[in-house]
Design a protein around this motif. Structure first.
Motif, mmCIF file in Angstrom:
data_model
loop_
_atom_site.group_PDB
_atom_site.id
_atom_site.type_symbol
_atom_site.label_atom_id
_atom_site.label_comp_id
_atom_site.label_asym_id
_atom_site.label_seq_id
_atom_site.Cartn_x
_atom_site.Cartn_y
_atom_site.Cartn_z
ATOM 1 N N GLY A 101 3.377 5.811 -5.529
ATOM 2 C CA GLY A 101 3.682 5.817 -6.949
ATOM 3 C C GLY A 101 2.499 5.966 -7.874
ATOM 4 O O GLY A 101 2.685 6.171 -9.068
ATOM 5 N N ARG A 102 1.293 5.854 -7.334
ATOM 6 C CA ARG A 102 0.110 5.900 -8.185
ATOM 7 C C ARG A 102 -0.948 6.798 -7.552
ATOM 8 O O ARG A 102 -0.740 7.363 -6.497
ATOM 9 C CB ARG A 102 -0.412 4.484 -8.402
ATOM 10 N N SER A 103 -2.104 6.865 -8.175
ATOM 11 C CA SER A 103 -3.172 7.736 -7.683
ATOM 12 C C SER A 103 -3.883 7.109 -6.478
ATOM 13 O O SER A 103 -3.753 5.917 -6.214
ATOM 14 C CB SER A 103 -4.197 7.975 -8.797
ATOM 15 N N ILE A 104 -4.668 7.935 -5.796
ATOM 16 C CA ILE A 104 -5.484 7.460 -4.684
ATOM 17 C C ILE A 104 -6.496 6.422 -5.178
ATOM 18 O O ILE A 104 -6.760 5.428 -4.505
ATOM 19 C CB ILE A 104 -6.199 8.634 -3.970
ATOM 20 N N GLU A 105 -7.050 6.630 -6.365
ATOM 21 C CA GLU A 105 -8.000 5.660 -6.931
ATOM 22 C C GLU A 105 -7.325 4.312 -7.157
ATOM 23 O O GLU A 105 -7.934 3.265 -6.899
ATOM 24 C CB GLU A 105 -8.609 6.181 -8.231
ATOM 25 N N ASP A 106 -6.077 4.324 -7.630
ATOM 26 C CA ASP A 106 -5.338 3.072 -7.811
ATOM 27 C C ASP A 106 -5.088 2.398 -6.460
ATOM 28 O O ASP A 106 -5.180 1.181 -6.344
ATOM 29 C CB ASP A 106 -4.014 3.318 -8.525
ATOM 30 N N LEU A 107 -4.783 3.199 -5.457
ATOM 31 C CA LEU A 107 -4.578 2.656 -4.120
ATOM 32 C C LEU A 107 -5.876 2.038 -3.592
ATOM 33 O O LEU A 107 -5.877 0.941 -3.041
ATOM 34 C CB LEU A 107 -4.066 3.727 -3.160
ATOM 35 N N LYS A 108 -6.994 2.733 -3.804
ATOM 36 C CA LYS A 108 -8.279 2.199 -3.354
ATOM 37 C C LYS A 108 -8.626 0.906 -4.082
ATOM 38 O O LYS A 108 -9.163 -0.023 -3.479
ATOM 39 C CB LYS A 108 -9.374 3.251 -3.544
ATOM 40 N N THR A 109 -8.294 0.808 -5.354
ATOM 41 C CA THR A 109 -8.515 -0.423 -6.104
ATOM 42 C C THR A 109 -7.667 -1.550 -5.535
ATOM 43 O O THR A 109 -8.129 -2.684 -5.385
ATOM 44 C CB THR A 109 -8.191 -0.207 -7.602
ATOM 45 N N THR A 110 -6.414 -1.249 -5.195
ATOM 46 C CA THR A 110 -5.523 -2.237 -4.586
ATOM 47 C C THR A 110 -6.083 -2.712 -3.254
ATOM 48 O O THR A 110 -6.062 -3.908 -2.948
ATOM 49 C CB THR A 110 -4.113 -1.636 -4.391
ATOM 50 N N ILE A 111 -6.595 -1.791 -2.463
ATOM 51 C CA ILE A 111 -7.191 -2.134 -1.165
ATOM 52 C C ILE A 111 -8.427 -3.012 -1.356
ATOM 53 O O ILE A 111 -8.593 -4.025 -0.673
ATOM 54 C CB ILE A 111 -7.529 -0.858 -0.369
ATOM 55 N N LEU A 112 -9.284 -2.653 -2.296
ATOM 56 C CA LEU A 112 -10.490 -3.434 -2.565
ATOM 57 C C LEU A 112 -10.132 -4.848 -3.031
ATOM 58 O O LEU A 112 -10.721 -5.833 -2.566
ATOM 59 C CB LEU A 112 -11.357 -2.727 -3.611
ATOM 60 N N PHE A 113 -9.156 -4.955 -3.925
ATOM 61 C CA PHE A 113 -8.720 -6.278 -4.368
ATOM 62 C C PHE A 113 -8.166 -7.078 -3.189
ATOM 63 O O PHE A 113 -8.390 -8.285 -3.086
ATOM 64 C CB PHE A 113 -7.671 -6.160 -5.476
ATOM 65 N N GLY A 114 -7.470 -6.405 -2.290
ATOM 66 C CA GLY A 114 -6.963 -7.062 -1.096
ATOM 67 C C GLY A 114 -8.075 -7.633 -0.234
ATOM 68 O O GLY A 114 -7.930 -8.703 0.362
ATOM 69 N N MET A 115 -9.186 -6.924 -0.169
ATOM 70 C CA MET A 115 -10.338 -7.437 0.584
ATOM 71 C C MET A 115 -10.841 -8.740 -0.039
ATOM 72 O O MET A 115 -11.146 -9.699 0.675
ATOM 73 C CB MET A 115 -11.460 -6.407 0.611
ATOM 74 N N TRP A 116 -10.926 -8.791 -1.353
ATOM 75 C CA TRP A 116 -11.376 -10.001 -2.040
ATOM 76 C C TRP A 116 -10.351 -11.122 -1.926
ATOM 77 O O TRP A 116 -10.710 -12.294 -2.013
ATOM 78 C CB TRP A 116 -11.671 -9.700 -3.507
ATOM 79 N N SER A 117 -9.092 -10.779 -1.713
ATOM 80 C CA SER A 117 -8.047 -11.807 -1.639
ATOM 81 C C SER A 117 -8.150 -12.657 -0.372
ATOM 82 O O SER A 117 -7.459 -13.665 -0.232
ATOM 83 C CB SER A 117 -6.659 -11.163 -1.722
ATOM 84 N N ILE A 118 -9.016 -12.264 0.525
ATOM 85 C CA ILE A 118 -9.270 -13.083 1.708
ATOM 86 C C ILE A 118 -9.895 -14.426 1.309
ATOM 87 O O ILE A 118 -9.680 -15.439 1.973
ATOM 88 C CB ILE A 118 -10.173 -12.309 2.707
ATOM 89 N N ILE A 119 -10.624 -14.441 0.208
ATOM 90 C CA ILE A 119 -11.296 -15.676 -0.235
ATOM 91 C C ILE A 119 -10.293 -16.792 -0.539
ATOM 92 O O ILE A 119 -10.445 -17.902 -0.009
ATOM 93 C CB ILE A 119 -12.240 -15.397 -1.422
ATOM 94 N N PRO A 120 -9.253 -16.576 -1.355
ATOM 95 C CA PRO A 120 -8.281 -17.657 -1.573
ATOM 96 C C PRO A 120 -7.579 -18.091 -0.283
ATOM 97 O O PRO A 120 -7.304 -19.285 -0.095
ATOM 98 C CB PRO A 120 -7.281 -17.067 -2.571
ATOM 99 N N TYR A 121 -7.317 -17.160 0.607
ATOM 100 C CA TYR A 121 -6.680 -17.522 1.870
ATOM 101 C C TYR A 121 -7.616 -18.404 2.709
ATOM 102 O O TYR A 121 -7.196 -19.390 3.302
ATOM 103 C CB TYR A 121 -6.269 -16.273 2.648
ATOM 104 N N HIS A 138 0.830 -1.212 0.000
ATOM 105 C CA HIS A 138 0.000 0.000 0.000
ATOM 106 C C HIS A 138 0.860 1.256 0.000
ATOM 107 O O HIS A 138 0.504 2.260 -0.623
ATOM 108 C CB HIS A 138 -0.966 -0.022 1.184
ATOM 109 N N TYR A 139 1.979 1.208 0.672
ATOM 110 C CA TYR A 139 2.887 2.359 0.658
ATOM 111 C C TYR A 139 3.447 2.585 -0.747
ATOM 112 O O TYR A 139 3.445 3.704 -1.255
ATOM 113 C CB TYR A 139 4.033 2.151 1.660
ATOM 114 N N ILE A 140 3.898 1.507 -1.380
ATOM 115 C CA ILE A 140 4.482 1.632 -2.717
ATOM 116 C C ILE A 140 3.443 2.123 -3.720
ATOM 117 O O ILE A 140 3.698 3.041 -4.501
ATOM 118 C CB ILE A 140 5.103 0.292 -3.159
ATOM 119 N N VAL A 141 2.252 1.501 -3.704
ATOM 120 C CA VAL A 141 1.193 1.922 -4.626
ATOM 121 C C VAL A 141 0.748 3.344 -4.293
ATOM 122 O O VAL A 141 0.566 4.182 -5.185
ATOM 123 C CB VAL A 141 0.004 0.941 -4.604
ATOM 124 N N GLY A 142 0.586 3.648 -3.011
ATOM 125 C CA GLY A 142 0.145 4.977 -2.595
ATOM 126 C C GLY A 142 1.119 6.077 -2.959
ATOM 127 O O GLY A 142 0.717 7.204 -3.257
#
Length: 111
Positions: A49-69, A43-47
């Motif tokens: 190097g990229r936009s806030i919207e990109d960071l929010k997308t990364t965070i949202l994808f991270g929420m969904w990544s709980i399913i494979p775990y 999140h630090y690297i994306v935050g």
């Protein structure tokens, strides 16, 4: 230097896991991998190097990544009584890989 810090952080987590597994509260070792060590770095690297919207997308994808775990944990829970530990870990990891591949595939198609 940044890479050395990240490697040291990862090594520290492994050492913490090894130490916790030898204590009376060994089950806490199952909580440590969920500490957002690598998420913080990502999140630090994306935050930075990229936009806030990109960071929010990364965070949202991270929420969904709980399913494979969860699928990994559920698979391991079921398999560990039925086969050797190494085989259980390998199959649970394969279940995670399949679930993660499906997640990425669906994510790419929807976004």
């Amino acid at each position: 230097m940044d890479l050395v810090f990240k490697a040291a952080l990862g090594a520290g987590v492994v050492i913490l896991l090894a130490l916790l597994s030898k204590t009376r509260n060994y089950y806490i070792a199952g909580l440590v991998p969920l500490f957002p060590t690598f998420a913080l770095i990502a999140h630090y690297i994306v935050g930075k190097g990229r936009s806030i919207e990109d960071l929010k997308t990364t965070i949202l994808f991270g929420m969904w990544s709980i399913i494979p775990y969860f699928i990994y944990l559920l698979s391991l829970y079921v398999l560990v009584e039925r086969m050797r530990l190494e085989a259980s870990l390998a199959l649970a990891t394969l279940a995670w890989l399949i679930a993660a591949t499906l997640l990425v595939t669906v994510w790419v198609r929807l976004h």
